[in-house]
Design an enzyme around this catalytic site. Sequence first.
Site, PDB file in Angstrom:
ATOM      1  N   SER A  73       0.838  -1.199   0.000  1.00  0.00           N
ATOM      2  CA  SER A  73       0.000   0.000   0.000  1.00  0.00           C
ATOM      3  C   SER A  73       0.870   1.246   0.000  1.00  0.00           C
ATOM      4  O   SER A  73       1.666   1.457   0.928  1.00  0.00           O
ATOM      5  CB  SER A  73      -0.890   0.017   1.248  1.00  0.00           C
ATOM      6  OG  SER A  73      -1.388   1.326   1.435  1.00  0.00           O
TER       7      SER A  73
ATOM      8  N   HIS B  88      -1.546  -1.245  -4.056  1.00  0.00           N
ATOM      9  CA  HIS B  88      -2.783  -0.879  -3.352  1.00  0.00           C
ATOM     10  C   HIS B  88      -2.800   0.631  -3.090  1.00  0.00           C
ATOM     11  O   HIS B  88      -1.851   1.191  -2.546  1.00  0.00           O
ATOM     12  CB  HIS B  88      -2.816  -1.654  -2.032  1.00  0.00           C
ATOM     13  CG  HIS B  88      -4.079  -1.526  -1.249  1.00  0.00           C
ATOM     14  ND1 HIS B  88      -5.226  -2.246  -1.530  1.00  0.00           N
ATOM     15  CD2 HIS B  88      -4.380  -0.771  -0.160  1.00  0.00           C
ATOM     16  CE1 HIS B  88      -6.164  -1.938  -0.652  1.00  0.00           C
ATOM     17  NE2 HIS B  88      -5.687  -1.033   0.186  1.00  0.00           N
TER      18      HIS B  88
ATOM     19  N   ASP C 260      -4.824   3.677  -1.285  1.00  0.00           N
ATOM     20  CA  ASP C 260      -5.815   3.976  -0.242  1.00  0.00           C
ATOM     21  C   ASP C 260      -6.334   5.390  -0.392  1.00  0.00           C
ATOM     22  O   ASP C 260      -5.610   6.358  -0.148  1.00  0.00           O
ATOM     23  CB  ASP C 260      -5.167   3.813   1.136  1.00  0.00           C
ATOM     24  CG  ASP C 260      -5.003   2.354   1.502  1.00  0.00           C
ATOM     25  OD1 ASP C 260      -5.997   1.612   1.436  1.00  0.00           O
ATOM     26  OD2 ASP C 260      -3.875   1.954   1.838  1.00  0.00           O
TER      27      ASP C 260
ATOM     28  N   MET D 189      -8.805   8.260   0.887  1.00  0.00           N
ATOM     29  CA  MET D 189      -9.561   8.649   2.093  1.00  0.00           C
ATOM     30  C   MET D 189     -10.071  10.083   1.944  1.00  0.00           C
ATOM     31  O   MET D 189      -9.358  10.940   1.416  1.00  0.00           O
ATOM     32  CB  MET D 189      -8.658   8.567   3.320  1.00  0.00           C
ATOM     33  CG  MET D 189      -8.023   7.203   3.510  1.00  0.00           C
ATOM     34  SD  MET D 189      -7.155   7.116   5.072  1.00  0.00           S
ATOM     35  CE  MET D 189      -6.330   5.516   4.894  1.00  0.00           C
TER      36      MET D 189
ATOM     37  N   HIS E 276      -8.703   1.260  -3.236  1.00  0.00           N
ATOM     38  CA  HIS E 276      -9.552   1.035  -2.059  1.00  0.00           C
ATOM     39  C   HIS E 276     -10.157   2.377  -1.656  1.00  0.00           C
ATOM     40  O   HIS E 276      -9.458   3.247  -1.137  1.00  0.00           O
ATOM     41  CB  HIS E 276      -8.658   0.443  -0.954  1.00  0.00           C
ATOM     42  CG  HIS E 276      -9.343   0.223   0.357  1.00  0.00           C
ATOM     43  ND1 HIS E 276      -8.646  -0.028   1.526  1.00  0.00           N
ATOM     44  CD2 HIS E 276     -10.660   0.189   0.703  1.00  0.00           C
ATOM     45  CE1 HIS E 276      -9.497  -0.192   2.522  1.00  0.00           C
ATOM     46  NE2 HIS E 276     -10.723  -0.049   2.059  1.00  0.00           N
TER      47      HIS E 276
ATOM     48  N   MET F 111     -12.067   4.623   0.613  1.00  0.00           N
ATOM     49  CA  MET F 111     -12.631   4.838   1.952  1.00  0.00           C
ATOM     50  C   MET F 111     -13.277   6.212   1.938  1.00  0.00           C
ATOM     51  O   MET F 111     -12.824   7.162   2.582  1.00  0.00           O
ATOM     52  CB  MET F 111     -11.503   4.750   2.994  1.00  0.00           C
ATOM     53  CG  MET F 111     -11.088   3.309   3.247  1.00  0.00           C
ATOM     54  SD  MET F 111      -9.436   3.175   3.967  1.00  0.00           S
ATOM     55  CE  MET F 111      -8.453   3.271   2.488  1.00  0.00           C
TER      56      MET F 111
ATOM     57  N   MET G 186     -11.272  -5.723   6.351  1.00  0.00           N
ATOM     58  CA  MET G 186     -10.403  -4.802   7.095  1.00  0.00           C
ATOM     59  C   MET G 186      -9.999  -5.463   8.404  1.00  0.00           C
ATOM     60  O   MET G 186     -10.853  -5.894   9.184  1.00  0.00           O
ATOM     61  CB  MET G 186     -11.150  -3.497   7.415  1.00  0.00           C
ATOM     62  CG  MET G 186     -11.337  -2.526   6.271  1.00  0.00           C
ATOM     63  SD  MET G 186      -9.850  -1.963   5.418  1.00  0.00           S
ATOM     64  CE  MET G 186      -8.794  -1.404   6.746  1.00  0.00           C
TER      65      MET G 186
ATOM     66  N   ASP H 143      -6.562  -6.446   4.810  1.00  0.00           N
ATOM     67  CA  ASP H 143      -5.910  -5.135   4.810  1.00  0.00           C
ATOM     68  C   ASP H 143      -5.804  -4.575   6.230  1.00  0.00           C
ATOM     69  O   ASP H 143      -6.813  -4.316   6.881  1.00  0.00           O
ATOM     70  CB  ASP H 143      -6.757  -4.201   3.921  1.00  0.00           C
ATOM     71  CG  ASP H 143      -6.130  -2.834   3.724  1.00  0.00           C
ATOM     72  OD1 ASP H 143      -5.045  -2.582   4.248  1.00  0.00           O
ATOM     73  OD2 ASP H 143      -6.766  -2.020   3.020  1.00  0.00           O
TER      74      ASP H 143
HETATM   75  C1  DX5 Z   1      -5.932   1.493   6.271  1.00  0.00           C
HETATM   76  C2  DX5 Z   1      -5.625   1.180   4.831  1.00  0.00           C
HETATM   77  C3  DX5 Z   1      -4.544   0.194   4.640  1.00  0.00           C
HETATM   78  C4  DX5 Z   1      -3.220   0.624   5.160  1.00  0.00           C
HETATM   79  C5  DX5 Z   1      -2.586  -0.569   5.769  1.00  0.00           C
HETATM   80  O1  DX5 Z   1      -7.072   2.240   6.380  1.00  0.00           O
HETATM   81  O2  DX5 Z   1      -6.765   0.688   4.153  1.00  0.00           O
HETATM   82  O3  DX5 Z   1      -4.432  -0.224   3.291  1.00  0.00           O
HETATM   83  O4  DX5 Z   1      -2.351   1.127   4.181  1.00  0.00           O
HETATM   84  O5  DX5 Z   1      -1.436  -0.156   6.402  1.00  0.00           O
HETATM   85  P1  DX5 Z   1      -0.650  -1.098   7.391  1.00  0.00           P
HETATM   86  O6  DX5 Z   1      -0.182  -2.273   6.587  1.00  0.00           O
HETATM   87  O7  DX5 Z   1       0.434  -0.216   7.871  1.00  0.00           O
HETATM   88  O8  DX5 Z   1      -1.613  -1.506   8.478  1.00  0.00           O
HETATM   89 ZN    ZN Z   2      -6.459  -0.266   2.019  1.00  0.00          ZN
END
Ligand code: DX5
Ligand code: ZN
Length: 223
Positions: free
Chosen positions: A7, A32, A34, A36, A65, A67, A136, A174
Amino acid sequence: MALLAPSILSADLSNLSQQIRLVELAGADWIHCDIMDGHFVPNLTFGPIIVKAARKVTQLPLDVHLMIEKPDKYLEDFVKSGANSITVHQEAVIHLDRTINRIKELGVKAGVAINPSTPVDFIKEIIEKLDLVLIMSVNPGFGGQLFIPNTINKIKELFELRKKKKSNLVIEVDGGIDNKIIQNVLDAGCDVFVAGSSIFKSDNISASTVELKNLIKGKDDKR
Ligand code: DX5
Ligand code: ZN
């Protein structure tokens, strides 16, 4: 064979192309991304322009992904930016069936993510349509959190549900994935491992990628 999806949330974004190249050369399977919005989760990251930048520097599948609230508004932008799969949160979408249909119409893989407190059963009625379910294993919003142990039960449950429904969906996990927990997650039935800080915050990005890849090899022998 199980796959590794580093990620870029935890990557040094001032050097994104180099960071992606490092994990790609070390055997990463997907990248990946992320996304947000500061509403669905308390943190803000980046949008389609970073996905587009990543697309320019790698041929690996970009696993987006979301969020975010109201993801429908942005699906097309992410596909145009080069996403290969788009995962939305069950908790963020009112008309999930419609959103999944739209992602598929746009020609990419469609996934649904569920938070730690969301039962696996909540995706039961649309499972036939899904290419991917992301479980998650931390509360979404930040990298570097601890893996929530009950996730193991949820992965096993999804593994059984997939069998019962004769689905080919990919099980992705994840949050909090590192070299200690990865074997248990693998044994429970995970196909794709997202790893952020255990790769990008480590002393040696290439070595950590290789280590995690080696740990998930041979999955098919073990089941
Ligand atoms: C968290 C993300 C993850 C994050 C995981 O909200 O969706 O993808 O990058 O990070 P680690 O591996 O550090 O928990
Ligand atoms: Zn993620």
